[in-house]
Design an enzyme around this catalytic site. Structure first.
Site, PDB file in Angstrom:
ATOM      1  N   PHE A  74       0.442  -3.410  -5.402  1.00  0.00           N
ATOM      2  CA  PHE A  74       1.250  -2.525  -6.244  1.00  0.00           C
ATOM      3  C   PHE A  74       1.817  -1.345  -5.466  1.00  0.00           C
ATOM      4  O   PHE A  74       2.966  -0.943  -5.680  1.00  0.00           O
ATOM      5  CB  PHE A  74       0.461  -2.048  -7.465  1.00  0.00           C
ATOM      6  CG  PHE A  74       0.216  -3.136  -8.465  1.00  0.00           C
ATOM      7  CD1 PHE A  74       1.269  -3.725  -9.150  1.00  0.00           C
ATOM      8  CD2 PHE A  74      -1.064  -3.596  -8.714  1.00  0.00           C
ATOM      9  CE1 PHE A  74       1.062  -4.740 -10.069  1.00  0.00           C
ATOM     10  CE2 PHE A  74      -1.290  -4.606  -9.624  1.00  0.00           C
ATOM     11  CZ  PHE A  74      -0.231  -5.182 -10.306  1.00  0.00           C
ATOM     12  N   CYS A  75       1.037  -0.792  -4.557  1.00  0.00           N
ATOM     13  CA  CYS A  75       1.527   0.343  -3.766  1.00  0.00           C
ATOM     14  C   CYS A  75       2.638  -0.108  -2.815  1.00  0.00           C
ATOM     15  O   CYS A  75       3.601   0.630  -2.597  1.00  0.00           O
ATOM     16  CB  CYS A  75       0.381   0.995  -3.012  1.00  0.00           C
ATOM     17  SG  CYS A  75      -0.836   1.745  -4.128  1.00  0.00           S
ATOM     18  N   THR A  76       2.512  -1.302  -2.278  1.00  0.00           N
ATOM     19  CA  THR A  76       3.564  -1.841  -1.414  1.00  0.00           C
ATOM     20  C   THR A  76       4.830  -2.075  -2.224  1.00  0.00           C
ATOM     21  O   THR A  76       5.936  -1.718  -1.786  1.00  0.00           O
ATOM     22  CB  THR A  76       3.099  -3.152  -0.751  1.00  0.00           C
ATOM     23  OG1 THR A  76       1.946  -2.860   0.052  1.00  0.00           O
ATOM     24  CG2 THR A  76       4.191  -3.761   0.108  1.00  0.00           C
ATOM     25  N   ALA A  84       6.470   1.359  -2.879  1.00  0.00           N
ATOM     26  CA  ALA A  84       7.087   1.921  -1.672  1.00  0.00           C
ATOM     27  C   ALA A  84       8.365   1.160  -1.303  1.00  0.00           C
ATOM     28  O   ALA A  84       9.378   1.772  -0.943  1.00  0.00           O
ATOM     29  CB  ALA A  84       6.095   1.894  -0.509  1.00  0.00           C
TER      30      ALA A  84
END
Length: 181
Positions: free
Chosen positions: A47-49, A52
């Protein structure tokens, strides 16, 4: 339970580390211009990738809106450098190992991972926040807000004269309502 800083608050400062391990004063970065400051739990996670890369892929549109992006997580500078290289992220990532910045913005953390949230600052003042950003549409949501913003009042903006004041109707005498009786 912590409460995230509200719109209209002055953005706090904290000492963080960039991907090379150099100290960065967050307050200096936020003091001028329009900055999207986004907090995310951990680099190199799905999810963070996705979040970003969404911000990266809409970088030109954000730049046209004069928005600079800064990401903050509790990751080590080394992990941030790897994340930045692997995904070709053109914006600054900062390490908040101590959680100082997350606490200053009123964000909760669990097991050392900060809750995902974002703040838009202008000249060091929070003008918008999203406490539940959509990872696959973060940039689009911000851009929609910026497009609608001229229609939204800015914090501290004064209403034009006469707005919100009672209006006297021309054929109604002042005082109590007339009765038939």
């Amino acid at each position: 339970m912590r409460r995230a800083l509200p719109v209209g608050s002055r953005a706090p400062s904290a000492i963080l580390l960039d991907p090379e391990g150099r100290r960065v004063v967050l307050g200096d970065l936020l003091a001028s211009g329009r900055i999207l400051l986004y907090f995310y739990p951990r680099a190199h996670t799905p999810f963070c990738t996705r979040q970003a890369c969404n911000l990266r892929d809409h970088g030109e549109e954000l730049a046209r809106g004069e928005v600079r992006v800064i990401g903050i997580s509790s990751d080590s500078p080394r992990r941030l450098a790897s994340f930045q290289r692997r995904h070709d992220l053109p914006f600054l990532l900062l390490s908040d190992r101590s959680g100082e910045a997350a606490r200053a913005f009123g964000l909760p953390s669990f097991l050392g991972f900060v809750k995902r949230a974002s703040f838009l600052t202008e000249e060091g003042v929070i003008v918008w926040r999203d406490l539940h950003p959509r990872v696959g549409a973060h940039a689009q949501d911000l851009l929609r807000m910026l497009e609608a913003r001229p229609r939204m009042p800015l914090p501290g903006a004064e209403d034009p004269p006469g707005v919100g004041e009672p209006q006297q109707q021309p054929d109604c005498p002042p005082g109590p309502w007339p009765t038939d009786g």
